[in-house]
Scaffold this active site. Sequence first.
Site, PDB file in Angstrom:
ATOM      1  N   LYS A   5       1.888 -10.664  59.572  1.00  0.00           N
ATOM      2  CA  LYS A   5       1.217 -11.923  59.257  1.00  0.00           C
ATOM      3  C   LYS A   5      -0.076 -12.107  60.050  1.00  0.00           C
ATOM      4  CE  LYS A   5       5.456 -14.128  57.595  1.00  0.00           C
ATOM      5  NZ  LYS A   5       5.181 -14.064  56.165  1.00  0.00           N
ATOM      6  N   TYR A  49      15.908 -13.803  58.661  1.00  0.00           N
ATOM      7  CA  TYR A  49      15.497 -12.853  57.623  1.00  0.00           C
ATOM      8  C   TYR A  49      14.556 -11.845  58.252  1.00  0.00           C
ATOM      9  CZ  TYR A  49      13.156 -11.055  53.425  1.00  0.00           C
ATOM     10  OH  TYR A  49      12.637 -10.242  52.449  1.00  0.00           O
ATOM     11  N   ASP A  60      11.922 -10.043  66.261  1.00  0.00           N
ATOM     12  CA  ASP A  60      11.154 -10.047  65.012  1.00  0.00           C
ATOM     13  C   ASP A  60      10.171 -11.214  65.102  1.00  0.00           C
ATOM     14  OD1 ASP A  60      10.114 -10.376  62.501  1.00  0.00           O
ATOM     15  OD2 ASP A  60      12.040 -10.478  61.466  1.00  0.00           O
TER      16      ASP A  60
END
Length: 425
Positions: free
Chosen positions: A267, A144, A239
């Site tokens: 994050k 994702y 990613d």
Amino acid sequence: MSDPKSVELLARAERVIPGGVNSPVRAFRSVGGKPVFVSRAEGAYLYGADGTRYTDYVGSWGPMILGHAHPAIVEAIVSAAKHGTSYGAPTELEITFAEKVISIYPSIEMMRAVSSGTEACMAAIRAARGFTGREAIVKFEGCYHGHADFLLVKAGSGALTFGVPDSAGVPAPTAKSTITLPYNDVAALKELFAARGKEIAAVIVEPVVGNMGVVPPEAGFLEAIVDTCKEHGAVSIFDEVMTGSRVARGGMQERAKIRPDMTCLGKIVGGGMPLAAYGGRRAIMEKIAPLGPVYQAGTLSGNPVAVSAALALLDRLDAGVYEKLESLGARLEKGLRDGAAKHGVDACVHRVGSMITLFFTRGPVRSFGDAVKSDTKRFGRWHGEMIRRKQYWPPSQYEAAFISTAHTEADIDATISAATEALAG
């Protein structure tokens, strides 16, 4: 079962917010329960709306590597806010942040701050397309990369098949620019490039998957991505929104000793604030406006409050942090394995550093096809038992759990005991 206050808040929220939540997994629907509404958090713990304390393994989905409300980070946020929360103008803090990120990630020669991991992935792919002059993007099943239209794509029927939309509202022509492959399948990757290499702008991958549960790369997989992209003039994009400064200070690329062309971060490197970044080779990043024709902008990008939080966190990520996380992670992994074995449960545990998943399938899980063999109903029952035992585990079989330095060995042992009891049920 959720506390009465959370049930009351959910009913109120559902009248004004779709599903009562601002991100779907928070609704607990995949585990058949009701969400716990959180009133505050500190260290390794969340406190529900009724005051109940839970040991937290979500950590805001990864960024709270030092635990919640770390005093130095809170102080940095408060201090920055006193000088204004956003200027819409450049600051020295942004330079310091970029210099810090580049010092941690040698593959990044230039970077741009954005406000979310979705933005980072969108912008990196746009930059890759602008740099190569090509349109096709390759992603892997189960990975994702945010909710951009061209990344919400189901798996194709084979290595050379273009995808179809995986969400209502995504135009089919947009989805057709994205090709999906099985994770950990080097042969499929090479076959695709042999057939369509001249069409492919970039390959984007989670170097450790966290969005179908924790699935590590097999030996040679990441290297094959970087080498194949180089051979065919495509851009390799890692990613590392989830893995960046989580599995190692410099992310999975440090751990695996690989340098991709581009990297997406968020994050942890955002300090738990709405801050992310993308960057990579100078030649690619110089295509970004105002230097080049690839446009990307953001009103709150690199705002001083978020950047101050990020710097306060990144400055504290030393070798001791990762030694502690590895020790705690290994302790939890063994405890979960032993608990499953004790009760004869078909389950496997995957862990990379402080990311961990208990899959309710015999395993090993090396791809999306393996992950979906999990018994999600049994996971849902187990999750409900964990909540009842005050253990806040991710409310989906297909999400990673996270450990922080605020967790203690006593916390881990209590979680193992709770998990083993829950497995008995």
